[in-house]
Design a protein around this motif. Structure first.
Motif, mmCIF file in Angstrom:
data_model
loop_
_atom_site.group_PDB
_atom_site.id
_atom_site.type_symbol
_atom_site.label_atom_id
_atom_site.label_comp_id
_atom_site.label_asym_id
_atom_site.label_seq_id
_atom_site.Cartn_x
_atom_site.Cartn_y
_atom_site.Cartn_z
ATOM 1 N N LEU A 69 0.811 -1.222 0.000
ATOM 2 C CA LEU A 69 0.000 0.000 0.000
ATOM 3 C C LEU A 69 0.845 1.273 0.000
ATOM 4 O O LEU A 69 0.296 2.377 -0.105
ATOM 5 C CB LEU A 69 -0.932 -0.005 1.226
ATOM 6 N N ARG A 70 2.165 1.097 0.193
ATOM 7 C CA ARG A 70 3.101 2.226 0.247
ATOM 8 C C ARG A 70 2.771 3.187 1.395
ATOM 9 O O ARG A 70 2.740 4.410 1.224
ATOM 10 C CB ARG A 70 3.114 2.968 -1.089
ATOM 11 N N ILE A 71 2.499 2.576 2.543
ATOM 12 C CA ILE A 71 2.319 3.350 3.774
ATOM 13 C C ILE A 71 3.197 2.701 4.836
ATOM 14 O O ILE A 71 3.801 1.658 4.609
ATOM 15 C CB ILE A 71 0.844 3.399 4.234
ATOM 16 N N SER A 72 3.273 3.309 6.006
ATOM 17 C CA SER A 72 4.160 2.779 7.036
ATOM 18 C C SER A 72 3.523 1.585 7.751
ATOM 19 O O SER A 72 2.296 1.439 7.802
ATOM 20 C CB SER A 72 4.482 3.870 8.055
ATOM 21 N N HIS A 73 4.405 0.751 8.320
ATOM 22 C CA HIS A 73 3.935 -0.393 9.110
ATOM 23 C C HIS A 73 3.081 0.071 10.295
ATOM 24 O O HIS A 73 2.009 -0.495 10.546
ATOM 25 C CB HIS A 73 5.150 -1.210 9.575
ATOM 26 N N PRO A 74 3.502 1.109 11.058
ATOM 27 C CA PRO A 74 2.668 1.580 12.171
ATOM 28 C C PRO A 74 1.288 2.055 11.715
ATOM 29 O O PRO A 74 0.296 1.884 12.443
ATOM 30 C CB PRO A 74 3.484 2.737 12.754
ATOM 31 N N ALA A 75 1.194 2.629 10.514
ATOM 32 C CA ALA A 75 -0.103 3.081 10.008
ATOM 33 C C ALA A 75 -1.036 1.902 9.775
ATOM 34 O O ALA A 75 -2.240 1.978 10.065
ATOM 35 C CB ALA A 75 0.085 3.873 8.716
ATOM 36 N N VAL A 76 -0.491 0.806 9.266
ATOM 37 C CA VAL A 76 -1.303 -0.398 9.066
ATOM 38 C C VAL A 76 -1.761 -0.948 10.411
ATOM 39 O O VAL A 76 -2.937 -1.281 10.607
ATOM 40 C CB VAL A 76 -0.503 -1.468 8.287
ATOM 41 N N LYS A 123 -2.084 0.596 13.254
ATOM 42 C CA LYS A 123 -3.056 1.499 13.876
ATOM 43 C C LYS A 123 -4.435 1.347 13.238
ATOM 44 O O LYS A 123 -5.462 1.312 13.941
ATOM 45 C CB LYS A 123 -2.578 2.950 13.737
ATOM 46 N N THR A 124 -4.487 1.218 11.927
ATOM 47 C CA THR A 124 -5.767 1.063 11.222
ATOM 48 C C THR A 124 -6.482 -0.203 11.671
ATOM 49 O O THR A 124 -7.682 -0.188 11.954
ATOM 50 C CB THR A 124 -5.538 1.012 9.696
ATOM 51 N N ILE A 125 -5.744 -1.309 11.759
ATOM 52 C CA ILE A 125 -6.351 -2.578 12.174
ATOM 53 C C ILE A 125 -6.830 -2.481 13.621
ATOM 54 O O ILE A 125 -7.934 -2.938 13.960
ATOM 55 C CB ILE A 125 -5.355 -3.745 12.013
#
Length: 301
Positions: A23-30, A32-34
């Motif tokens: 998705l070309r986003i950061s691991h922490p962003a993923v 946090k979303t979950i």
């Protein structure tokens, strides 16, 4: 929608890190979303481990919802595209090897002549549950398939196109091809190439032998590949069994001969499968109508 897409990416890759890269986003962003999704729903969606992330039962339910939502949106875009240009769009067709070597070429020729602006993406689908999964996950719009066990497909709509008998085939230079009268007893002890008995076509073919009063021979070569079957039979060293439409097509392309041995017992069917209650784009509807027209024209010949 963004949160669902993140969940779908984790499910596809089996890892939050891989999903982040996709998705070309950061691991922490993923992560946090979950976590926010799980908090909002009050249910755990993923089981985390050093090996990756796996969907829980709740996660699988939400994933199916996400797949359906994005698929309906995609179909809506296709319909809007079709309104502006009826000769546009895409059809994602899944079909088994046996359809690729019989019905598919005729349908594709007719469809491309009438709708040259519509792109058809043809995918080879393995028989059995795998091909149904391709439909459920919206990787294909429809399946044209043979010998599908409909008892495991309650969420599918099936439209029978035709059924036909099996025939026995040998090489054009085979000793059996030169005989006027051949019985199954004459060829039963020969070298056979047959589908595996645990496959759908293999189970039907075992039924053909039983109905004729014979035990299914032990195949020297087991395969569901039509091309390999045709090539080995044409060599003159093997005997095979094929649906009559496939045998006739291959007889025109390779040195095959259909033996005058009456086939009894099970017949093999061809059907269109789509997911129940799923919106189909206009191009897909046009393709389905083309399939029906080709089959009907073949019946009249």
């Amino acid at each position: 929608m963004r949160d669902l897409r993140v969940l779908m990416a984790v499910a596809d890759t089996g890892s939050m890190a891989k999903a982040a890269a996709t998705l070309r986003i950061s691991h922490p962003a993923v992560s946090k979303t979950i976590s926010e999704l799980e908090g909002a729903l009050g249910a755990r969606l993923l089981d985390r481990s050093p090996q990756g992330a796996e969907l829980t039962a709740s996660g699988k339910v939400l994933l199916r919802c996400g797949i359906n939502i994005f698929d309906e949106l995609r179909q809506g875009y296709r319909s809007l595209e079709h309104l502006s240009d009826p000769n546009s769009g895409e059809v994602r067709l899944g079909c088994t090897d046996i359809i690729l070597h019989s019905l598919a070429p005729m349908v594709l020729r007719h469809f491309s002549a009438k709708y040259p602006g519509v792109q058809v993406d043809v995918k080879l689908a393995n028989p059995g549950e795998h091909q149904l999964r391709e439909l459920r996950e919206r990787r294909v719009d429809l399946l044209i398939t043979r010998a599908t066990d409909q008892s495991v497909a309650d969420d599918m709509h099936s439209e029978l196109l035709f059924d036909e008998p099996f025939v026995f085939v040998v090489g054009a230079e085979s000793e059996f091809a030169r005989k006027r009268r051949v019985t199954l007893g004459d060829i039963i002890g020969h070298k056979w190439i047959l589908p595996p008995p645990d496959s759908s076509p293999g189970a039907l073919i075992e039924g053909v032998f039983r109905a004729a009063g014979f035990q299914s021979p032990v195949a020297v070569v087991k395969t569901i590949s039509i091309e390999l079957t045709a090539q080995l039979v044409a060599s003159g060293e093997f005997v095979g069994i094929l649906p009559i439409s496939v045998a006739r097509l291959k007889a025109g392309q390779t040195a095959l001969r259909v033996l005058p041995v009456k086939s009894v017992g099970p017949r093999i069917s061809a059907a269109i499968l789509v997911v129940k209650n799923r919106t189909l784009g206009p191009a897909v509807e046009s393709f389905v109508n083309c399939v029906r027209n080709v089959v009907e024209a073949s019946r009249r010949q």
